[in-house]
Design a protein around this motif. Structure first.
Motif, short mmCIF file in Angstrom:
data_model
loop_
_atom_site.label_atom_id
_atom_site.label_comp_id
_atom_site.label_asym_id
_atom_site.label_seq_id
_atom_site.Cartn_x
_atom_site.Cartn_y
_atom_site.Cartn_z
N VAL A 140 -13.57 -17.04 -16.14
CA VAL A 140 -13.78 -15.61 -15.74
C VAL A 140 -14.22 -14.50 -16.79
O VAL A 140 -14.30 -14.29 -17.65
N ASP A 141 -15.81 -13.90 -16.47
CA ASP A 141 -16.21 -13.03 -17.57
C ASP A 141 -15.40 -11.42 -17.64
O ASP A 141 -15.07 -12.16 -16.24
N PHE A 195 -17.75 -22.02 -27.40
CA PHE A 195 -17.74 -20.86 -26.99
C PHE A 195 -17.91 -20.21 -26.22
O PHE A 195 -18.92 -21.39 -25.62
N TYR A 196 -17.45 -18.92 -25.94
CA TYR A 196 -18.21 -18.33 -24.83
C TYR A 196 -19.21 -16.67 -25.21
O TYR A 196 -18.95 -16.74 -26.81
N PRO A 197 -20.87 -17.87 -25.01
CA PRO A 197 -21.43 -17.01 -25.60
C PRO A 197 -21.70 -15.42 -24.93
O PRO A 197 -22.40 -14.69 -25.40
N ARG A 198 -20.99 -14.94 -23.57
CA ARG A 198 -20.35 -13.40 -22.89
C ARG A 198 -21.94 -13.57 -22.60
O ARG A 198 -22.61 -14.54 -21.92
N SER A 199 -22.24 -12.29 -22.51
CA SER A 199 -23.81 -11.73 -22.25
C SER A 199 -24.44 -12.43 -22.92
O SER A 199 -26.17 -11.68 -22.01
N CYS A 247 -19.60 -15.03 -3.65
CA CYS A 247 -20.75 -15.10 -4.61
C CYS A 247 -20.47 -15.48 -6.20
O CYS A 247 -20.74 -16.18 -6.84
N LEU A 248 -18.91 -14.79 -6.70
CA LEU A 248 -18.81 -14.95 -7.80
C LEU A 248 -18.13 -16.67 -8.11
O LEU A 248 -17.57 -16.47 -9.64
N PHE A 295 -20.03 -19.69 -18.34
CA PHE A 295 -19.73 -20.84 -19.10
C PHE A 295 -20.13 -21.10 -20.09
O PHE A 295 -20.83 -20.72 -21.21
N SER A 296 -18.98 -22.45 -20.73
CA SER A 296 -18.18 -22.61 -22.91
C SER A 296 -19.82 -23.54 -22.87
O SER A 296 -19.49 -24.77 -22.05
N VAL A 297 -20.37 -23.38 -23.56
CA VAL A 297 -21.55 -23.99 -24.50
C VAL A 297 -21.98 -24.12 -26.22
O VAL A 297 -20.14 -23.89 -26.44
#
Length: 328
Positions: free
Chosen positions: A183-184, A47-51, A155-156, A191-193
């Motif tokens: 991309v957030d 899943f995407y942890p976002r911030s 840099c992104l 990054f998905s973990v």
């Protein structure tokens, strides 16, 4: 593992004793030994942890030479409210790097805090990169890139040395390979973990020896909680209420928190509802052994009927501190 998460009920919206709605999601509670003490739903799906991943990103930047501490380091890991102190702090990071707001690569936005945003609009101020809630992180990314002699314009890009360095630390602290990169909302790589991996990373940050990049991030965020969030934000209040707690929220119903001894919790609310995130996270912390009395203010907003409280969001029974079953 990329698949449909097998979420399960984690909270009920109760009105006068009747369940009116159900929030699905997943919860993991880690013990001080790193073992899973409680799992609800699916804690291994990608899943995407976002911030909620920002403390890990900040650790990566410190390892790459970022010379920040205190409130500016907290801001580098922040989802800030857009208050003047947040804008001023971001300018300070940029000035140290010899850069300006024009060098930021995040998307322009209005301040995150509703009151600050309303004031901003009344003054006729337009969306800006500085006001966007991730500007501290983006300023720190630019500073890190410049210190290492890396290019700034790209840099992104996930292939950029900065983002490769961050990805390496994400995998190091979570203990697992990144499943997917996207991309957030701010424009940075996301990054998905797994939820389990997110909790493990938070625990590794809070248990790291003093002076390490991990400990510096934890110390900065705990000591300057409002810089990592904002005035009146629940995540700052949670860190003040529970001594030594490191906590970080993320969009779409994500919350992670860890104690100095390694106990940690991570929450994902499937529908992204903020109203369930806080009470479920508080209940998970109680299951981890935090005194429920210290968490009383995080029971969630009351559900009103005719102007009076008639119910609210109630975590499922599996999150009751007196319950010791494991659900999956």
């Amino acid at each position: 593992m990329i698949r449909e998460p097998l979420h399960t009920p984690v909270a009920h919206l109760v009105r006068e004793g009747v369940i009116e709605g159900i929030h699905y999601g997943s919860v993991v509670v880690l013990g001080a030994d790193g073992n899973v003490d409680l799992q609800i739903g699916d804690i291994e799906a990608a899943f995407y942890p976002r911030s909620a991943l920002k403390p890990v990103q900040a650790v990566a930047m410190l390892r790459a030479g970022l010379p920040l501490d205190g409130e500016l380091l907290s801001l580098a890991a922040a989802s800030h409210s857009g208050e003047e102190r947040h804008l001023a702090g971001t300018r300070r990071i940029l000035e140290r790097a010899g850069l300006t707001e024009d060098d930021l690569r995040n998307v322009p936005d209005l301040p995150f805090d509703p009151v600050v945003r309303e004031s901003w609009v009344r003054q006729g101020r337009l969306p800006s990169r500085l006001a966007q809630n991730c500007s501290g992180k983006h300023a720190a990314m630019l500073y890190t890139a410049k210190l290492n002699g890396w290019s700034l314009d790209d840099c992104l890009d996930p292939a950029h040395p900065l983002q490769q360095a961050i990805a390496e630390i994400v995998e190091d602290l979570t203990g697992q390979a990144i499943a997917k990169v996207t991309v957030d909302g701010c424009g940075a790589p996301l990054f998905s973990v797994s939820l389990h991996g997110l909790a493990r990373a938070a625990a590794r940050i809070t248990t790291a020896p003093s002076g390490t990049p991990e400990a510096r991030v934890a110390d900065a965020m705990r000591e300057h909680a409002e810089m990592a969030s904002g005035t009146g934000r629940d995540v700052a209040a949670l860190m003040r209420a529970v001594p030594g707690l490191l906590a970080k929220d993320g969009f779409e119903g994500v919350q992670v928190a860890a104690l100095p001894d390694g106990r940690a919790v991570a929450v994902k609310i499937a529908d992204g509802a903020n109203r369930a995130r806080v009470p479920v996270a508080a209940a998970a912390l109680a299951r981890a052994g935090v005194d429920p009395a210290a968490l009383a203010e995080f029971a969630g907003e009351p559900l009103l009927g005719g102007g009076r409280p008639v119910g609210g969001v109630r975590p499922v029974r599996a999150l009751d501190p007196l319950t010791r079953h494991t659900y999956s």
